[in-house]
Each structure stands twice: as structure tokens, then as C-alpha cells.
Design an enzyme around this catalytic site. Structure first.
Site, short mmCIF file in Angstrom:
data_model
loop_
_atom_site.label_atom_id
_atom_site.label_comp_id
_atom_site.label_asym_id
_atom_site.label_seq_id
_atom_site.Cartn_x
_atom_site.Cartn_y
_atom_site.Cartn_z
N HIS A 1 -14.37 -2.17 6.07
CA HIS A 1 -13.96 -3.49 5.61
C HIS A 1 -12.62 -3.48 4.87
CE1 HIS A 1 -18.16 -3.82 6.56
NE2 HIS A 1 -18.49 -3.05 5.55
N ASP B 1 -5.17 1.98 12.22
CA ASP B 1 -3.94 2.54 12.79
C ASP B 1 -4.19 3.92 13.43
OD1 ASP B 1 -2.52 0.32 12.09
OD2 ASP B 1 -1.54 1.21 10.34
N HIS C 1 -22.89 0.76 12.91
CA HIS C 1 -23.39 0.47 11.56
C HIS C 1 -24.90 0.44 11.59
CE1 HIS C 1 -19.41 -0.30 10.08
NE2 HIS C 1 -19.19 -1.01 11.18
N ILE C 2 -25.48 1.07 10.60
CA ILE C 2 -26.93 1.14 10.50
C ILE C 2 -27.51 -0.25 10.24
CG2 ILE C 2 -28.81 2.08 9.08
CD1 ILE C 2 -26.72 4.46 8.55
N SER C 3 -26.93 -0.93 9.27
CA SER C 3 -27.40 -2.27 8.90
C SER C 3 -26.66 -3.31 9.74
CB SER C 3 -27.14 -2.52 7.42
OG SER C 3 -25.74 -2.55 7.16
N ARG D 1 -25.15 -9.62 5.85
CA ARG D 1 -25.05 -9.17 4.47
C ARG D 1 -23.93 -9.89 3.72
NH1 ARG D 1 -25.07 -2.89 4.33
NH2 ARG D 1 -25.39 -3.38 2.13
N PRO E 1 -18.01 7.36 3.84
CA PRO E 1 -18.49 7.54 2.47
C PRO E 1 -19.93 7.08 2.24
CG PRO E 1 -16.86 5.77 2.60
CD PRO E 1 -16.82 6.51 3.90
N ASN E 2 -20.61 7.87 1.45
CA ASN E 2 -21.98 7.61 0.99
C ASN E 2 -23.06 7.80 2.06
OD1 ASN E 2 -21.18 6.83 -1.72
ND2 ASN E 2 -20.32 5.01 -0.77
N ARG F 1 -30.57 6.54 -0.32
CA ARG F 1 -29.68 5.43 -0.66
C ARG F 1 -30.21 4.10 -0.12
NH1 ARG F 1 -24.20 4.07 2.68
NH2 ARG F 1 -23.47 2.43 1.29
N TYR G 1 -30.99 0.75 4.48
CA TYR G 1 -30.56 1.81 5.42
C TYR G 1 -31.70 2.65 5.98
CZ TYR G 1 -26.01 0.52 3.59
OH TYR G 1 -24.89 -0.19 3.25
N ARG H 1 -18.63 -7.88 4.11
CA ARG H 1 -19.04 -6.87 5.10
C ARG H 1 -18.97 -7.40 6.53
NH1 ARG H 1 -21.42 -2.65 1.99
NH2 ARG H 1 -22.29 -3.51 0.10
N GLU I 1 -17.91 2.10 17.35
CA GLU I 1 -18.22 1.82 15.94
C GLU I 1 -19.72 1.59 15.79
OE1 GLU I 1 -16.11 -1.64 14.57
OE2 GLU I 1 -17.13 -1.65 12.63
N ALA J 1 -18.05 1.90 4.07
CA ALA J 1 -17.32 0.84 3.35
C ALA J 1 -15.85 0.72 3.79
CB ALA J 1 -17.40 1.10 1.85
N ASN K 1 -19.04 5.77 12.13
CA ASN K 1 -19.49 4.82 11.12
C ASN K 1 -18.59 5.01 9.90
OD1 ASN K 1 -20.68 3.26 9.17
ND2 ASN K 1 -22.78 3.97 9.58
C1 DQA Z 1 -22.59 0.60 6.81
C2 DQA Z 1 -22.29 -0.84 6.35
C3 DQA Z 1 -21.17 -0.87 5.30
O1 DQA Z 1 -20.93 -2.20 4.88
C4 DQA Z 1 -21.56 -0.05 4.08
O2 DQA Z 1 -20.48 0.01 3.18
C5 DQA Z 1 -22.04 1.31 4.43
C6 DQA Z 1 -22.87 1.51 5.63
C7 DQA Z 1 -23.80 0.66 7.75
O3 DQA Z 1 -23.93 1.67 8.43
O4 DQA Z 1 -24.61 -0.26 7.78
O5 DQA Z 1 -21.83 2.27 3.68
O6 DQA Z 1 -21.46 1.08 7.52
#
Ligand code: DQA
Length: 149
Positions: free
Chosen positions: A80, A87, A100-102, A107, A10-11, A18, A23, A111, A98, A77, A74
Site C-alpha cells: 500500500h 518500479d 494476499h492472505i486476507s 478491510r 514484513p511481519n 499474528r 490471517y 489497504r 501478487e 504492508a 506478498n
Molecule cells: C497482507 C495484507 C496487508 O494489508 C497487510 O499489511 C499484511 C498482510 C495479506 O496477506 O493479507 O501484512 O498482505
């Protein structure tokens, strides 16, 4: 050609606009192009799916068996919060990395925990777009060949 799934949660369709201070200014398209470039040079095709819906992400993971050699994921959200994604990954043999950009460990405290990490072969955090490149290389050069031995 062998197939890899690039799965973004998502997002992440809003990347570029964003929270650029967190990011960066690259877009989902930039991620797709980067992963494609690396994969194609090494003889792999990439299918890219982004969804804002947990169930769609689960459907993609469940459908991966026999279709993809590996998944770059990725979950945004849902990382978490989602036992259901954990599962789904546990239910398949296909290796998942896995990304994650950040740096999620730098943070908000909520997270810092990834519910899916224990089911993944590895985790890359905080390296921005480059993390996706590394994940692609690791999957193709290390993880997939090792599994096939
Ligand atoms: C994220 C980190 C998550 O905590 C956040 O909700 C995201 C992006 C990252 O790529 O850093 O949407 O997965």
C-alpha cells in the site's frame, strides 16, 4: 531444475501468532511447504525469502532476471506504500503474481489500494494459504508456459 521465487514481506514471519482472526493459524513454514509441494510435482524448485526490509525485497526482485521463471509475492504492508517495489517489478521481465492472505478490499480503506497491482500478471486475495497454492499452479501451468511461446 527451473526456479520460482516465493517472496514474503514484513511481519509475515509472524504468521500463526499474528492476528489469527484475520490471517489464520498457518505459519510461513506452512506456506513454504505448500508452494514447494505443488512446484516440485511440476518440476520446479522454490527459493523462499521473507524480509521485513523494503530494500531487501527490491534486491530480490532486481536479482530475479535469469534466475527465476516467476515470482509469487506478498509485499504485506508495503503493498500500500511502495512505489519502489512497483518500479522494481516494472524493471524486470519475470512475471509476478501478487498474493494476499486476507481480502484487502474488505478491510481498512488504506489497504484497498495496491501500488504494485498494475505491474503484476494477476492478484489473488482473501483465500488464505490456498491463495499461494493457486498462485503456484497459475504461474507454472499458465503464465510461464505462455511467456515461453
Ligand atoms: C497482507 C495484507 C496487508 O494489508 C497487510 O499489511 C499484511 C498482510 C495479506 O496477506 O493479507 O501484512 O498482505
Amino acid at each position: 531444475m527451473k526456479q520460482i521465487l516465493l517472496l514474503n514481506g514484513p511481519n509475515l514471519n509472524l504468521l500463526g501468532a499474528r492476528e489469527p482472526d484475520i490471517y489464520g493459524t498457518f505459519t510461513l513454514e506452512d506456506i513454504e511447504r505448500t508452494v514447494n509441494e505443488v512446484a516440485q510435482k511440476k518440476g520446479y524448485n522454490v527459493t523462499s525469502v521473507q524480509s521485513n526490509h523494503e530494500g531487501n525485497l527490491i534486491d530480490e526482485i532486481q536479482g530475479a532476471t535469469g534466475k527465476y521463471e516467476g515470482i509469487i509475492f506478498n509485499p504485506a504492508a508495503y503493498t500500500h506504500t511502495s512505489v519502489a517495489l512497483l518500479d522494481a517489478i516494472l524493471a524486470i521481465e519475470v512475471p509476478v503474481i501478487e498474493v494476499h492472505i486476507s481480502n484487502i478490499h474488505q478491510r481498512d480503506s488504506f489497504r484497498r489500494q495496491s501500488l504494485i497491482a498494475s505491474a503484476c500478471v494477476g492478484q489473488i486475495v482473501g483465500l488464505g494459504l490456498y491463495g499461494y497454492k493457486l498462485a503456484t499452479e497459475a504461474l507454472i501451468e499458465e503464465i510461464i508456459p505462455k511467456r515461453q511461446k
